[in-house]
Design an enzyme around this catalytic site. Sequence first.
Site, mmCIF file in Angstrom:
data_model
loop_
_atom_site.group_PDB
_atom_site.id
_atom_site.type_symbol
_atom_site.label_atom_id
_atom_site.label_comp_id
_atom_site.label_asym_id
_atom_site.label_seq_id
_atom_site.Cartn_x
_atom_site.Cartn_y
_atom_site.Cartn_z
ATOM 1 N N ASP A 46 4.342 10.418 53.835
ATOM 2 C CA ASP A 46 3.276 11.089 54.599
ATOM 3 C C ASP A 46 3.410 10.810 56.098
ATOM 4 O OD1 ASP A 46 1.036 12.653 54.921
ATOM 5 O OD2 ASP A 46 -0.376 11.064 54.381
ATOM 6 N N ASN A 68 -0.940 21.143 48.499
ATOM 7 C CA ASN A 68 -0.278 21.514 49.765
ATOM 8 C C ASN A 68 -0.135 23.031 49.939
ATOM 9 O OD1 ASN A 68 1.896 18.577 49.747
ATOM 10 N ND2 ASN A 68 -0.006 18.897 50.861
#
Length: 249
Positions: free
Chosen positions: A29, A77
Site C-alpha cells: 500500500d 479497488n
Amino acid sequence: MTAHSVALQKLPADLLQERLPKHVAVIMDGNGRWAKQRGMPRIRGHQRGADVLKELLRCCKDWGIQALTVYSFSTENWGRPLEEVEFLMTLYERVLRRELEELIRADVRIRFAGDLSALPEVLRNRIDQAVVATQNNQGIQFTVAKNYGGRQEIVQACRAIAQKVQQGLIDPEHIDEAQFERHLYTAGICDPDLLIRTSGEMRLSNFLLWQMAYSEIYVTDTLWPDFDRAQFHYALRDYQQRERRFGKL
Ligand code: IPE
Ligand code: IPE
Ligand code: MG
C-alpha cells in the site's frame, strides 16, 4: 545497486534461517501517496511498485522464504476512477508478459487468488499462460491476489461446498476446517506466518481473512515504492522476536 543492497544478498547475519517465516503476505500500500509526494500522477507510484515487488520476490528467494503472497488488486479497488483501474490492468498484463521468462528461469511457481473472471481477457490469458508455464517449478510459491476479497473468497468456498453437498459428494457432517481450506484460492499453501503492510495503515482491508487468523502483523510507515531489502530485513528481525502462542501458554 547500492553497496547496502549488495551486502544484503545473503541472509543478514542477525536473522536465523530456522526462525524465518515460511510464508510472508504483503499488503503493498501507499503507491498513490508516494507519487503525490513527488508531484507525480498516482500511476507512477504503481509503476514503481511493480519494480519493488520484483525485488522483494528475488529477496525472498535469496533468503529462503518458501511462499510469498501479495495483495495486488482488491474487490473494492474497482471503485477507483476508471482511468486508474484501466492503467492497473494494462500494467499487470505488461509486467507479466515482461517477467514470465525470468519467473520460469528463477523456478518460481506463480498462481493467482481472486475472481479472475472479471479481469480483462488479455490479462486473463496472460495469467493462464504464466500459471501453466510455472506449475512444475519447485522454487518459491508466489501468489498474486487480484480482484481478491477475503469475504468473497469465503462466500465462493461456501458455494462450492454447497454444490458438492447437493450433488451428494460431501456429507455436511464432514465439513471441517481442513475441508473448507481446500476450497479457498490458497488451497495447499500454509497460512501466512507474517503479514507486512506498508504505508502505516492498521487494517486488513479484506485480505486473507481466513488464513491470517494467527499471522503476526508488521506495519511500517514506509510507502510501498520505497520498500527495499533493508525494510524487509527489519520486518523479519521484528518477526523473529515475536513469541507465537496460538492461544496456548
Ligand atoms: C496500493 O497503493 C495499490 C493498490 C491498491 C492497487 P494505493 O494505490 O492504495 O496507494 P495509496 O494508498 O492511495 O497511497
Ligand atoms: C489494499 O489497499 C489493497 C491493495 C493493496 C491491493 P487499499 O488502499 O485498497 O486499502 P484501503 O482503502 O486503504 O483500506
Ligand atoms: Mg491504499
